[in-house]
Scaffold this motif. Structure first.
Motif, mmCIF file in Angstrom:
data_model
loop_
_atom_site.group_PDB
_atom_site.id
_atom_site.type_symbol
_atom_site.label_atom_id
_atom_site.label_comp_id
_atom_site.label_asym_id
_atom_site.label_seq_id
_atom_site.Cartn_x
_atom_site.Cartn_y
_atom_site.Cartn_z
ATOM 1 N N PHE A 1 -27.073 39.741 5.568
ATOM 2 C CA PHE A 1 -26.094 39.451 6.471
ATOM 3 C C PHE A 1 -26.225 38.394 7.283
ATOM 4 C CE2 PHE A 1 -24.968 40.465 11.099
ATOM 5 C CZ PHE A 1 -23.758 41.076 10.639
ATOM 6 N N LEU A 2 -27.564 37.830 7.349
ATOM 7 C CA LEU A 2 -27.653 36.598 8.149
ATOM 8 C C LEU A 2 -27.294 35.495 7.380
ATOM 9 C CD1 LEU A 2 -31.261 36.839 9.784
ATOM 10 C CD2 LEU A 2 -29.033 36.979 10.991
ATOM 11 N N VAL A 3 -27.312 35.376 6.039
ATOM 12 C CA VAL A 3 -26.891 34.301 5.111
ATOM 13 C C VAL A 3 -25.518 34.392 5.245
ATOM 14 C CG1 VAL A 3 -26.416 33.716 2.601
ATOM 15 C CG2 VAL A 3 -28.648 34.217 3.428
ATOM 16 N N LEU A 4 -24.765 35.582 5.228
ATOM 17 C CA LEU A 4 -23.343 35.265 5.297
ATOM 18 C C LEU A 4 -23.007 34.995 6.398
ATOM 19 C CD1 LEU A 4 -21.906 38.288 3.175
ATOM 20 C CD2 LEU A 4 -21.529 35.943 2.782
ATOM 21 N N THR A 5 -23.511 35.390 7.662
ATOM 22 C CA THR A 5 -23.060 35.039 9.112
ATOM 23 C C THR A 5 -23.310 33.505 9.136
ATOM 24 O OG1 THR A 5 -25.179 35.521 9.905
ATOM 25 C CG2 THR A 5 -23.343 37.290 10.101
ATOM 26 N N LYS A 6 -24.168 32.826 8.630
ATOM 27 C CA LYS A 6 -24.264 31.393 8.815
ATOM 28 C C LYS A 6 -23.306 30.697 7.773
ATOM 29 C CE LYS A 6 -28.093 27.982 8.162
ATOM 30 N NZ LYS A 6 -29.403 27.635 7.944
ATOM 31 N N MET A 7 -23.160 31.323 6.529
ATOM 32 C CA MET A 7 -22.193 30.802 5.637
ATOM 33 C C MET A 7 -20.639 30.559 6.333
ATOM 34 S SD MET A 7 -20.681 32.264 2.086
ATOM 35 C CE MET A 7 -22.300 32.256 1.290
ATOM 36 N N PHE A 8 -20.357 31.506 7.088
ATOM 37 C CA PHE A 8 -19.252 31.507 7.925
ATOM 38 C C PHE A 8 -19.174 31.330 9.511
ATOM 39 C CE2 PHE A 8 -18.541 33.901 3.958
ATOM 40 C CZ PHE A 8 -17.347 33.084 3.518
ATOM 41 N N THR A 9 -20.365 30.818 9.785
ATOM 42 C CA THR A 9 -20.556 30.485 11.202
ATOM 43 C C THR A 9 -20.267 31.550 12.192
ATOM 44 O OG1 THR A 9 -19.858 28.158 10.483
ATOM 45 C CG2 THR A 9 -20.449 28.539 12.856
ATOM 46 N N ILE A 10 -20.575 32.591 11.982
ATOM 47 C CA ILE A 10 -20.308 33.830 12.347
ATOM 48 C C ILE A 10 -21.478 34.129 13.698
ATOM 49 C CG2 ILE A 10 -19.809 36.587 12.771
ATOM 50 C CD1 ILE A 10 -17.754 35.069 11.194
ATOM 51 N N LYS A 11 -21.185 33.991 15.297
ATOM 52 C CA LYS A 11 -22.348 34.211 16.052
ATOM 53 C C LYS A 11 -21.999 35.340 16.752
ATOM 54 C CE LYS A 11 -22.219 28.911 16.492
ATOM 55 N NZ LYS A 11 -23.243 28.707 15.416
ATOM 56 N N GLN A 12 -21.094 36.229 16.644
ATOM 57 C CA GLN A 12 -20.851 37.304 17.256
ATOM 58 C C GLN A 12 -19.979 38.258 16.574
ATOM 59 O OE1 GLN A 12 -18.872 35.849 20.546
ATOM 60 N NE2 GLN A 12 -17.067 36.943 20.181
ATOM 61 N N VAL A 13 -20.189 39.614 16.775
ATOM 62 C CA VAL A 13 -19.207 40.756 16.105
ATOM 63 C C VAL A 13 -18.294 41.424 17.250
ATOM 64 C CG1 VAL A 13 -20.691 40.933 14.368
ATOM 65 C CG2 VAL A 13 -21.003 42.262 16.150
ATOM 66 N N PRO A 14 -17.407 41.995 16.852
ATOM 67 C CA PRO A 14 -17.040 41.916 15.554
ATOM 68 C C PRO A 14 -16.307 40.484 15.026
ATOM 69 C CG PRO A 14 -15.514 43.067 16.917
ATOM 70 C CD PRO A 14 -16.458 42.922 17.842
ATOM 71 N N ALA A 15 -16.154 40.336 13.940
ATOM 72 C CA ALA A 15 -15.751 39.038 13.428
ATOM 73 C C ALA A 15 -15.001 39.436 12.097
ATOM 74 C CB ALA A 15 -16.609 38.142 13.349
ATOM 75 N N MET A 16 -13.820 38.744 12.040
ATOM 76 C CA MET A 16 -13.058 38.654 10.685
ATOM 77 C C MET A 16 -12.569 37.392 10.204
ATOM 78 S SD MET A 16 -10.707 41.660 12.143
ATOM 79 C CE MET A 16 -10.643 41.035 13.757
ATOM 80 N N VAL A 17 -12.937 37.049 8.795
ATOM 81 C CA VAL A 17 -12.562 35.797 8.216
ATOM 82 C C VAL A 17 -11.637 36.257 7.162
ATOM 83 C CG1 VAL A 17 -13.831 34.033 7.082
ATOM 84 C CG2 VAL A 17 -14.929 35.033 9.073
ATOM 85 N N VAL A 18 -10.925 35.114 6.930
ATOM 86 C CA VAL A 18 -9.979 35.236 5.658
ATOM 87 C C VAL A 18 -10.216 33.912 4.973
ATOM 88 C CG1 VAL A 18 -7.564 35.255 4.662
ATOM 89 C CG2 VAL A 18 -8.103 36.737 6.729
ATOM 90 N N PHE A 19 -10.533 33.817 3.789
ATOM 91 C CA PHE A 19 -10.831 32.815 2.997
ATOM 92 C C PHE A 19 -10.072 32.835 1.570
ATOM 93 C CE2 PHE A 19 -14.493 35.122 2.462
ATOM 94 C CZ PHE A 19 -14.844 34.777 1.021
ATOM 95 N N GLY A 20 -10.035 31.816 0.887
ATOM 96 C CA GLY A 20 -9.405 31.396 -0.304
ATOM 97 C C GLY A 20 -10.425 31.783 -1.382
ATOM 98 N N PRO A 21 -10.630 32.592 -2.381
ATOM 99 C CA PRO A 21 -11.744 32.663 -3.102
ATOM 100 C C PRO A 21 -12.181 31.589 -4.155
ATOM 101 C CG PRO A 21 -10.085 33.978 -4.041
ATOM 102 C CD PRO A 21 -9.623 33.337 -2.702
ATOM 103 N N ARG A 22 -11.419 30.781 -4.390
ATOM 104 C CA ARG A 22 -11.131 29.463 -5.213
ATOM 105 C C ARG A 22 -12.066 28.452 -4.636
ATOM 106 N NH1 ARG A 22 -6.071 28.293 -7.556
ATOM 107 N NH2 ARG A 22 -6.437 30.128 -8.449
ATOM 108 N N THR A 23 -11.609 28.152 -3.253
ATOM 109 C CA THR A 23 -12.206 27.110 -2.608
ATOM 110 C C THR A 23 -13.125 27.329 -1.582
ATOM 111 O OG1 THR A 23 -10.366 26.922 -0.936
ATOM 112 C CG2 THR A 23 -10.282 25.782 -3.068
ATOM 113 N N GLY A 24 -12.887 28.551 -1.000
ATOM 114 C CA GLY A 24 -13.773 28.881 -0.036
ATOM 115 C C GLY A 24 -13.045 28.398 1.523
ATOM 116 N N ASN A 25 -12.133 27.905 1.278
ATOM 117 C CA ASN A 25 -11.347 27.365 2.707
ATOM 118 C C ASN A 25 -10.873 28.710 3.503
ATOM 119 O OD1 ASN A 25 -11.236 24.835 1.782
ATOM 120 N ND2 ASN A 25 -9.289 24.863 1.082
ATOM 121 N N SER A 26 -11.374 28.435 4.428
ATOM 122 C CA SER A 26 -10.998 29.449 5.700
ATOM 123 C C SER A 26 -9.693 29.347 6.387
ATOM 124 C CB SER A 26 -12.095 29.404 6.979
ATOM 125 O OG SER A 26 -12.026 30.485 7.685
#
Length: 182
Positions: A127-152
């Motif tokens: 959970f911490l790895v993913l929150t760091k990967m997407f710079t999540i600092k609080q919840v609830p949080a939602m992220v939409v990104f491209g699966p190919r490039t990882g662009n948010s």
């Protein structure tokens, strides 16, 4: 430091800010996700899997986001934790709404990253790895990104003002991501 809901009032009781506690708990999250591979997650909040509930997918780090790329869909990640009042509000008022369910099921590859009190150390670490990967600092949080490039294409925190606004955000993110996938 990772914080739970801005206005949940749980900070005194919440252990999310305790780094040692979180590290000891996060390891278990990915373990469950990896075991689940590409199967559907049945949340207690969304017991049915059809147009009346979101068809949540398990996150499998091994396959990364190949399934989403093959389906030509953007990934929608929803981060939540136990005892989070705003997470519960978002789930009850938005993620159970028919319009939102239809958009997420038809246009996205939805994955729910939920930290529970009884999660293992591996789940908590993941959970911490993913929150760091997407710079999540609080919840609830939602992220939409491209699966190919990882662009948010969307990162949002808290509870949206209304369903229409939330659906519009999803459509804008989907349109931006669509260009990447086609």
């Amino acid at each position: 430091m990772f914080h739970c809901c801005l206005h949940c009032g749980m900070m005194n009781k919440c252990k999310i800010g305790d780094k040692d506690y979180m590290k000891s708990k996060i390891i278990a999250i990915f373990f469950l996700f990896v075991l689940g591979c590409a199967s559907t997650v049945k949340s207690p909040i969304f017991a049915e899997i059809n147009n009346k509930s979101i068809n949540w997918k398990n996150f499998d780090y091994t396959y990364e986001f190949r399934d989403a790329e093959n389906l030509k869909k953007c990934v929608f990640l929803y981060f939540s934790v136990y005892e989070c009042n705003n997470c519960k509000k978002l789930e009850d008022n938005f993620l159970s709404n028919e319009k939102v369910i239809k958009v997420l099921n038809n246009n996205f590859y939805p994955i729910w990253i939920h930290l529970k009190e009884d999660d293992s150390d591996k789940e908590i670490d993941n959970f911490l790895v993913l929150t760091k990967m997407f710079t999540i600092k609080q919840v609830p949080a939602m992220v939409v990104f491209g699966p190919r490039t990882g662009n948010s294409y969307l990162t949002t925190y808290g509870v949206p003002p209304n369903v229409e606004y939330f659906v519009d955000l999803l459509y804008v993110a989907d349109k931006k991501c669509f260009e990447e996938l086609n």
